[in-house]
Every structure is written in C-alpha cells, then in structure tokens.
Design a protein around this motif. Sequence first.
Motif, PDB file in Angstrom:
ATOM      1  N   GLY A  46       0.770  -1.383  -0.073  1.00  0.00           N
ATOM      2  CA  GLY A  46      -0.132   0.028  -0.073  1.00  0.00           C
ATOM      3  C   GLY A  46       0.792   1.361   0.082  1.00  0.00           C
ATOM      4  N   THR A  47       1.886   1.234  -0.841  1.00  0.00           N
ATOM      5  CA  THR A  47       2.564   2.572  -0.780  1.00  0.00           C
ATOM      6  C   THR A  47       3.182   2.857  -2.274  1.00  0.00           C
ATOM      7  N   ILE A  48       3.357   4.184  -2.447  1.00  0.00           N
ATOM      8  CA  ILE A  48       4.050   4.568  -3.804  1.00  0.00           C
ATOM      9  C   ILE A  48       5.531   5.378  -3.211  1.00  0.00           C
ATOM     10  N   ALA A  49       6.241   4.913  -4.218  1.00  0.00           N
ATOM     11  CA  ALA A  49       7.681   5.689  -3.807  1.00  0.00           C
ATOM     12  C   ALA A  49       7.815   6.682  -4.872  1.00  0.00           C
ATOM     13  N   VAL A  50       7.903   7.785  -4.724  1.00  0.00           N
ATOM     14  CA  VAL A  50       8.088   8.927  -5.745  1.00  0.00           C
ATOM     15  C   VAL A  50       9.665   9.578  -5.698  1.00  0.00           C
ATOM     16  N   THR A  51      10.161   9.378  -7.001  1.00  0.00           N
ATOM     17  CA  THR A  51      11.620   9.672  -6.912  1.00  0.00           C
ATOM     18  C   THR A  51      11.627  10.620  -8.031  1.00  0.00           C
ATOM     19  N   GLU A  52      12.590  11.596  -7.727  1.00  0.00           N
ATOM     20  CA  GLU A  52      12.723  12.750  -8.802  1.00  0.00           C
ATOM     21  C   GLU A  52      14.324  13.030  -8.551  1.00  0.00           C
ATOM     22  N   PRO A  53      15.237  12.997  -9.782  1.00  0.00           N
ATOM     23  CA  PRO A  53      16.611  13.422  -9.640  1.00  0.00           C
ATOM     24  C   PRO A  53      16.474  15.028  -9.956  1.00  0.00           C
ATOM     25  N   ALA A  54      17.265  15.657  -9.190  1.00  0.00           N
ATOM     26  CA  ALA A  54      17.625  17.011  -9.274  1.00  0.00           C
ATOM     27  C   ALA A  54      18.927  17.625  -9.055  1.00  0.00           C
ATOM     28  N   VAL A  55      19.560  18.674  -9.791  1.00  0.00           N
ATOM     29  CA  VAL A  55      20.936  18.910  -9.773  1.00  0.00           C
ATOM     30  C   VAL A  55      21.032  20.213  -8.950  1.00  0.00           C
ATOM     31  N   THR A  56      22.067  20.238  -7.861  1.00  0.00           N
ATOM     32  CA  THR A  56      22.346  21.495  -7.211  1.00  0.00           C
ATOM     33  C   THR A  56      22.995  22.479  -7.915  1.00  0.00           C
ATOM     34  N   VAL A  57      23.114  23.697  -7.511  1.00  0.00           N
ATOM     35  CA  VAL A  57      24.036  24.640  -8.252  1.00  0.00           C
ATOM     36  C   VAL A  57      25.235  24.185  -8.134  1.00  0.00           C
ATOM     37  N   SER A  58      25.966  23.274  -7.317  1.00  0.00           N
ATOM     38  CA  SER A  58      27.308  22.743  -7.337  1.00  0.00           C
ATOM     39  C   SER A  58      27.435  21.783  -8.475  1.00  0.00           C
ATOM     40  N   GLY A  59      26.465  21.073  -9.003  1.00  0.00           N
ATOM     41  CA  GLY A  59      26.434  20.134  -9.818  1.00  0.00           C
ATOM     42  C   GLY A  59      26.289  18.634  -9.478  1.00  0.00           C
ATOM     43  N   MET A  60      25.943  18.629  -8.172  1.00  0.00           N
ATOM     44  CA  MET A  60      25.560  17.248  -7.276  1.00  0.00           C
ATOM     45  C   MET A  60      24.273  16.896  -7.669  1.00  0.00           C
ATOM     46  N   LEU A  61      24.237  15.671  -8.117  1.00  0.00           N
ATOM     47  CA  LEU A  61      22.862  14.992  -8.451  1.00  0.00           C
ATOM     48  C   LEU A  61      22.451  14.655  -7.116  1.00  0.00           C
ATOM     49  N   ILE A  62      21.165  14.871  -6.872  1.00  0.00           N
ATOM     50  CA  ILE A  62      20.550  14.482  -5.452  1.00  0.00           C
ATOM     51  C   ILE A  62      19.289  13.603  -5.980  1.00  0.00           C
ATOM     52  N   MET A  63      19.109  12.640  -5.276  1.00  0.00           N
ATOM     53  CA  MET A  63      18.113  11.910  -5.457  1.00  0.00           C
ATOM     54  C   MET A  63      17.085  11.977  -4.470  1.00  0.00           C
ATOM     55  N   GLY A  64      15.902  12.641  -4.816  1.00  0.00           N
ATOM     56  CA  GLY A  64      14.908  12.896  -3.739  1.00  0.00           C
ATOM     57  C   GLY A  64      13.753  11.549  -3.603  1.00  0.00           C
ATOM     58  N   THR A  65      13.281  11.135  -2.670  1.00  0.00           N
ATOM     59  CA  THR A  65      12.587  10.189  -2.595  1.00  0.00           C
ATOM     60  C   THR A  65      11.349  10.226  -1.583  1.00  0.00           C
ATOM     61  N   LEU A  66      10.213  10.216  -1.923  1.00  0.00           N
ATOM     62  CA  LEU A  66       9.163  10.640  -0.955  1.00  0.00           C
ATOM     63  C   LEU A  66       8.261   9.277  -1.016  1.00  0.00           C
ATOM     64  N   VAL A  67       7.944   8.664  -0.005  1.00  0.00           N
ATOM     65  CA  VAL A  67       6.941   7.665   0.249  1.00  0.00           C
ATOM     66  C   VAL A  67       5.625   7.838   0.503  1.00  0.00           C
ATOM     67  N   LEU A  68       4.614   7.672  -0.021  1.00  0.00           N
ATOM     68  CA  LEU A  68       3.336   7.891   0.171  1.00  0.00           C
ATOM     69  C   LEU A  68       2.576   6.693   0.320  1.00  0.00           C
ATOM     70  N   ASP A  69       1.370   6.918   1.407  1.00  0.00           N
ATOM     71  CA  ASP A  69       0.489   6.114   1.287  1.00  0.00           C
ATOM     72  C   ASP A  69      -0.458   5.998   0.092  1.00  0.00           C
ATOM     73  N   GLU A  70      -0.680   4.733  -0.505  1.00  0.00           N
ATOM     74  CA  GLU A  70      -1.085   4.512  -1.649  1.00  0.00           C
ATOM     75  C   GLU A  70      -2.726   4.943  -1.799  1.00  0.00           C
ATOM     76  N   ASP A  71      -3.377   4.886  -0.565  1.00  0.00           N
ATOM     77  CA  ASP A  71      -4.748   5.248  -0.745  1.00  0.00           C
ATOM     78  C   ASP A  71      -5.124   6.625  -0.243  1.00  0.00           C
ATOM     79  N   THR A  72      -4.443   7.181   0.769  1.00  0.00           N
ATOM     80  CA  THR A  72      -4.459   8.722   0.970  1.00  0.00           C
ATOM     81  C   THR A  72      -3.656   9.550   0.367  1.00  0.00           C
ATOM     82  N   LEU A  73      -2.558   9.068  -0.133  1.00  0.00           N
ATOM     83  CA  LEU A  73      -1.497   9.944  -0.724  1.00  0.00           C
ATOM     84  C   LEU A  73      -0.715  10.879   0.367  1.00  0.00           C
TER      85      LEU A  73
END
Length: 246
Positions: A46-73
């Motif tokens: 009952g979960t959803i993993a939402v992942t989005e790559p983003a690049v900081t101003v220094s050029g470092m690649l950051i992987m941000g991940t948010l885990v949601l409840d699949e029903d209530t979000l």
Amino acid sequence: DKWNLLVERSNFLTTYDQHGKRIADLELKTVNFHDPVMMIPAHAVGTIAVTEPAVTVSGMLIMGTLVLDEDTLQPLFRWRTKNEPGDRVIAASPSMAAAWQDVRGEKRVVIREPGDTDWKTVWSGPSSFMIGPQFLDASRFVMATDKEIMVFNDKGDVEARTSLKADQYAVAKDGKHVVAAYAEPSPSAAFAPSIRIDVFGPSFHRTATLANFASDASDFRVALSPDGDKLAILAHLRVKVLAITE
C-alpha cells in the motif's frame, strides 16, 4: 481489505475506491521540466515511492524520494541522498526501501530504512538487466536478473530463488502470488515470440507454467488480480484474462 484504484496521469495521482468514489488527489511539481518523476507503486504493502533526480547549483546529483500511502496519498517518510552512477528504481514499504543500481557495469541490489544515511548493498554481480524491486510484504521484496528471480528479506538475505529468466513480473495485491513472463527469441521474423509464463503461489512455490504462449506484441504486459486467481495479459490494447487454479 481495500481494493482501491490508483490512477497516474503525468504528474498527477488520484485514488478511487471500489465504487468509483474519489479518495484523494496529489499534484507532484518537478524541480525541472525535463527531470523525470518515477512513481513506483507497491500494491502489496500500500505505498508509492516517488523519486525525482535534481541537480544542485554545485552540480551534485541528488536523488529525492518521498514514500506515500497508496490510498490517502499522505507522506510516510522521505529522504534526500547523493545518487550513485547508473540507473536506479526505488520501491518502498512502510518500513524500508529497496532499489537496484548499475555501477560501472555491475548490478547491485541495495536496501535502506528511513533513518539510514545511505544504501546498503546486499547483492552484486554481472547481469544484462535487472527488474524490480516489488514488495511481497513490509519486509520482503522480489528482484529479477538475466539468470534468476530472488526474494530478499529486510536483512538483505536471499530467502528464495529460482533459476528462471523474466522479462517482466507482477505481484498480486495480497502479496502471496507472483507471475513472471519470458519471451524466447523467434527463429525468424515470420514467427511470433514464444512466451513462457510462470505462476508462483505462497512461499514462492511455482504452481503453474504456461509454455509456448504466443504473443505478436513485443511490449505485452502481465498483471494479477488482487488475490492472484486471475492473470491478465495486455497486448495491442487487447486484454486476455485467464483463470489460475492452484
């Protein structure tokens, strides 16, 4: 048990109950228009993993991940961590996350808990591809390589394995049933590929095999009903449903 429906449209998520009543909506705003957002549901937990790559101003690649409840979000937990080189697919249960990485041609299976500062490698080796992870329950997940299908626990141990190839697989929402499909190469363009479909029941015990199943669509998909008693095969916008008897 709740057999709710999750609908993904671009960066929007909507959940509906079994009567078609809307439960929740969520819009996911990207940092950069061209950055992809990976939304990986784990229906059995009952979960959803939402992942989005983003690049900081220094050029470092950051992987941000948010885990949601699949029903209530609603959010369960999140983290931001430096990404390793290569691709990664992240799935999560309410208590842990799992992923695979491609680091200099070597495939790795990694796990982490919400409080961990980094990933822990639990398996590595050569493989032309990896599929997964998909959770069976809060502490067990399935991974597939070009040589075998494995079930890992939250300690990183391989609890079960089978020496079968899988181009794709699906886990039923009850977490007790798995179906894996593999397309044998065609002898010529005049023949459709021969598809082998293996069905696994509780404790990852193989209960049935559909051999020489023909599909003229190279991008066919398989799915299981919530309690694993029906197999759906989608090809060319046509769905074939088969009953599974154990």
